[in-house]
Design a protein around this motif. Sequence first.
Motif, short mmCIF file in Angstrom:
data_model
loop_
_atom_site.label_atom_id
_atom_site.label_comp_id
_atom_site.label_asym_id
_atom_site.label_seq_id
_atom_site.Cartn_x
_atom_site.Cartn_y
_atom_site.Cartn_z
N GLN A 223 0.85 -1.18 0.00
CA GLN A 223 0.00 0.00 0.00
C GLN A 223 0.89 1.24 0.00
O GLN A 223 1.96 1.24 0.59
N GLU A 248 -10.70 -13.74 2.85
CA GLU A 248 -10.14 -12.52 2.26
C GLU A 248 -9.80 -12.79 0.80
O GLU A 248 -9.02 -13.71 0.49
N PHE A 250 -8.28 -11.39 -2.93
CA PHE A 250 -7.27 -10.45 -3.42
C PHE A 250 -6.34 -10.08 -2.25
O PHE A 250 -6.11 -8.90 -1.97
N GLY A 252 -3.13 -10.36 -1.66
CA GLY A 252 -1.78 -9.86 -1.85
C GLY A 252 -0.78 -10.64 -1.02
O GLY A 252 -0.86 -11.87 -0.91
N SER A 253 0.16 -9.91 -0.38
CA SER A 253 1.15 -10.64 0.42
C SER A 253 0.70 -10.80 1.87
O SER A 253 1.49 -11.15 2.74
N GLY A 297 -5.20 -18.73 -6.68
CA GLY A 297 -6.10 -18.87 -7.83
C GLY A 297 -6.96 -17.64 -8.02
O GLY A 297 -6.83 -16.65 -7.30
N ASP A 298 -7.83 -17.75 -9.01
CA ASP A 298 -8.72 -16.65 -9.34
C ASP A 298 -9.82 -16.54 -8.27
O ASP A 298 -10.48 -17.54 -7.94
N ALA A 299 -10.01 -15.34 -7.76
CA ALA A 299 -10.96 -15.14 -6.66
C ALA A 299 -12.38 -15.55 -7.06
O ALA A 299 -13.10 -16.15 -6.26
N ASP A 319 -10.34 -6.75 -1.70
CA ASP A 319 -9.58 -5.56 -2.08
C ASP A 319 -9.11 -5.75 -3.53
O ASP A 319 -7.95 -6.01 -3.79
N PRO A 321 -8.43 -5.19 -7.76
CA PRO A 321 -7.84 -4.14 -8.58
C PRO A 321 -8.90 -3.13 -9.03
O PRO A 321 -10.10 -3.34 -8.80
C1 SAM Z 1 -5.27 -3.95 -4.75
S1 SAM Z 1 -4.25 -5.35 -4.53
C2 SAM Z 1 -4.64 -5.78 -2.88
C3 SAM Z 1 -3.57 -6.50 -2.16
C4 SAM Z 1 -3.76 -6.75 -0.67
N1 SAM Z 1 -5.11 -6.61 -0.22
C5 SAM Z 1 -2.82 -5.88 0.13
O1 SAM Z 1 -3.25 -4.91 0.74
O2 SAM Z 1 -1.63 -6.17 0.08
C6 SAM Z 1 -5.06 -6.51 -5.55
C7 SAM Z 1 -4.53 -7.94 -5.48
O3 SAM Z 1 -5.38 -8.77 -6.24
C8 SAM Z 1 -4.62 -9.76 -6.89
N2 SAM Z 1 -5.46 -10.24 -8.00
C9 SAM Z 1 -5.70 -9.63 -9.19
N3 SAM Z 1 -6.59 -10.33 -9.91
C10 SAM Z 1 -6.94 -11.41 -9.15
C11 SAM Z 1 -7.85 -12.48 -9.34
N4 SAM Z 1 -8.56 -12.59 -10.46
N5 SAM Z 1 -7.98 -13.38 -8.37
C12 SAM Z 1 -7.27 -13.27 -7.22
N6 SAM Z 1 -6.38 -12.28 -6.97
C13 SAM Z 1 -6.22 -11.36 -7.93
C14 SAM Z 1 -3.35 -9.06 -7.27
O4 SAM Z 1 -2.30 -9.99 -7.45
C15 SAM Z 1 -3.14 -8.15 -6.05
O5 SAM Z 1 -2.37 -8.80 -5.09
#
Ligand code: SAM
Length: 600
Positions: A223, A248, A250, A252-253, A297-299, A319, A321
Motif C-alpha cells: 500500500q 479474504e 485479493f 496480496g502478500s 487462484g482466481d478469486a 480488495d 484491482p
Molecule cells: C489492490 S491489490 C490488494 C492486495 C492486498 N489486499 C494488500 O493490501 O496487500 C489486488 C490484489 O489482487 C490480486 N489479484 C488480481 N486479480 C486477481 C484475481 N482474479 N484473483 C485473485 N487475486 C487477484 C493481485 O495480485 C493483487 O495482489
Amino acid sequence: MVMASEHVCPGCPRIGVVEETQRAEKRAQVEHALQRFAELARVTIDEVPRAEPPLRYRTRAKLMVQGTSLGLFREGTHDVVDTVDCPVLAPAVHEVAARVRALLDDPPRDAGAVLRASDRGGALAAVDLREVVDAGVAGLRGHASVLVTFALDREVSEREARAAADAVRNGCASVASVAINLRGRGPQVLGAETRLVWGPGELRDRIAPGAPWTLATHGSFVQAHRGVAAAMHDAIVAALEGAPRVIELFAGSGALALRLASSGARVHAIEAFAPAIENAKRAADAQRIGGLSIEIGDATAALVAMAARGERADAIVLDPPRRGVPPELRAAIAALAPARVVYVACDPETLARDLAHLARLGLAARRLSPYDLMPQSAHVETIAWLEPSAPPPVRVLHEDERLIVIDKDPHEPTTPHPEHPISALARVRALPGAEHAVPVHRLDAGTSGVCLFARRPEHVEPFARALATGRKRYLALVRGVTHGKGIVRRALREEGRDLPSTTRFTRRAIVGGHSLVRAAPDEGRTHQIRRHLASIGHPLLGDARYGHAPSNRHLWERAALDRPFLHCERIELALESGPLVLESGLPADLALVLERLSRS
Ligand SMILES: C[S@@+](CC[C@H](N)C(=O)[O-])C[C@H]1O[C@@H](n2cnc3c(N)ncnc32)[C@H](O)[C@@H]1O
C-alpha cells in the motif's frame, strides 16, 4: 500546507492545493460516484481523515526511463517527466532514485546496457523501487531500505547485471537488494520473470510497529502510505471483531490477513499471485500465527466453487484491482451469506457499480469510509461496510389489474435460473397482488429495461400477441463504427427452423470509437439483436457469446462494462383498451460506461 510548485507532476496533480480541500475533493469524488445509482441513495460517507505524513510517504515508485530522465509519463504520452524533486517518495526510495539518476547521467562502462536507457541503445526501460521497513525495534522508518528492480527491454549478461547492482548500491546504503526483470511486450512496468542479482531478494516488512511482518519481494504490492494503510487495517480488524471465519479475496502478500489471523480469526486468504500469498503463509508460520489458510487462484472461480459446495462465511473482505469484481463474484459473495462484507476499493466508480448490484443481492452498504492513501494525488481509497439487508423493491413502470411492467435490472434472469440467486420474477411476485405473476416475454440476465409480466397466467395471451406486433426499441453499444442506419434481414435458426427475421438500427452517437445504436427487432427471436448486429461485424460490446473477446476485455478493464451493453428502452403496444407506451431511461451502470468511454 503544501505550497504550489512551478510545474505539476503527473503523479501529484493536486499538489499545491490545501490539504483540507484535497480531502474534501476526495470525499466529493466518492459522493459523485454513488449519485447515479438509486440503490445507493441512503449511503453515508465519512469525512476523509488526515494522512500523516502528507509528504515523503510513498513506499513504491515505478519510474520510467528516457534518456537520462527518470520519472513518470506525461498524461496520454510516452514522454517522461523527470521527478527529480519528488516530494512524496519515502526518504529511502528518494535516495535510491537519486542514485539511479546519477548513474543514468554517467553510466559505468562495465554495467553495459543495464544502466543505459533503451532509447539510447541500452536495455533499461523502467526502475521499480519498493521500500521495506522492519520496524520491530527502532520504530517506523527506523530500518527503511529498498528493493531495486531494473525493468529491461532485452537480455543482458550476468556480468553487466552484477556491475549495475554494484554501482547502484555503492554510495547508497538504502539499497537492500537488486534484481533485473524482463518486461515482455505488455503495458505493465514489470514482466513475469525477475532474476535476483544481489542481496537477499526478500525482506521482512511491516505496515506499522507491532503489526505482524510480511515478506516483501522484488516488485511485490505494498500500500502506498504505511500510516493510512495501518489505519485502514485497524478499522477493518475492529469491524470484524468476533467473526470466527473470514474469507479474504485479493489478499496480496497478506498484510491484512496476518493482522486478522493474529487477532484470533480463522482467515482463508485467496490470491492469484502465488509468490505473494505463499510468502504470507511462510510469514504466518515463522511468527507462529495460526488460523491462516491460503488458496492460490482466481478469486471468482474460488468463491463460485465455495458457493457451489454450500459453504458459508461469517465475513468476507475483498480488495480487488481498479476494475472491481465481476458479477459472478458478487453473486457468489451473496450466496455465502456473510454477516459482514468489507469491500476496499481504489476506484469509487467501479465500487459504486458493484455496491448497487450487491444491494440487489441483499448486501447493502450503509456507510463508506474514504481514505487519503495517496496525498497530493487525485486518488481516493474507500472502505465500504456491508451488511445483509432486504433488496430494494423492483422498479415498476406501469401496473393495472392485468399487467405489471418493470424496469429490469441487469445481472438477473427474467425467471429463476440456478446460476443466479435472484430473478426479476421473484422480485415482481414480492409486489402486492402479484404473487401469481408470470412473464409475458424474457430479457436475458445481462439485459436491462422494459419487461412485461401478466398478473395471472390467464392474462398472458393478449399481451404476448400485442408484443409480437408491437414496436420494441433497444439501446446497444456495438463494436466499431456502423453505417448511420441499416436493416439486417437474416433468417435466424430457432428450434431447428430458419425463421425470417429483420432488425433495423440507427446510429445515435460514436463513443470512444464505438457506436451507440437504437435497434428495433421486427420479431423477438432469441438473441435477435445480438446475433444480427454480430452478423454485420458490429457485435454488442460486453457480449461474451457473440461478441469480440479482446474488445470486451478492454471495455471491462477501462470502461467498467460488466455485461452486454443492451437496454430495452421502449415498447409500444396496441391494446384493445388503446395504445400503451412503456419507457425506461439509460440505466446507471451503462451511463457510467459511456461517461468513462468518452473520458478516455
Ligand atoms: C489492490 S491489490 C490488494 C492486495 C492486498 N489486499 C494488500 O493490501 O496487500 C489486488 C490484489 O489482487 C490480486 N489479484 C488480481 N486479480 C486477481 C484475481 N482474479 N484473483 C485473485 N487475486 C487477484 C493481485 O495480485 C493483487 O495482489
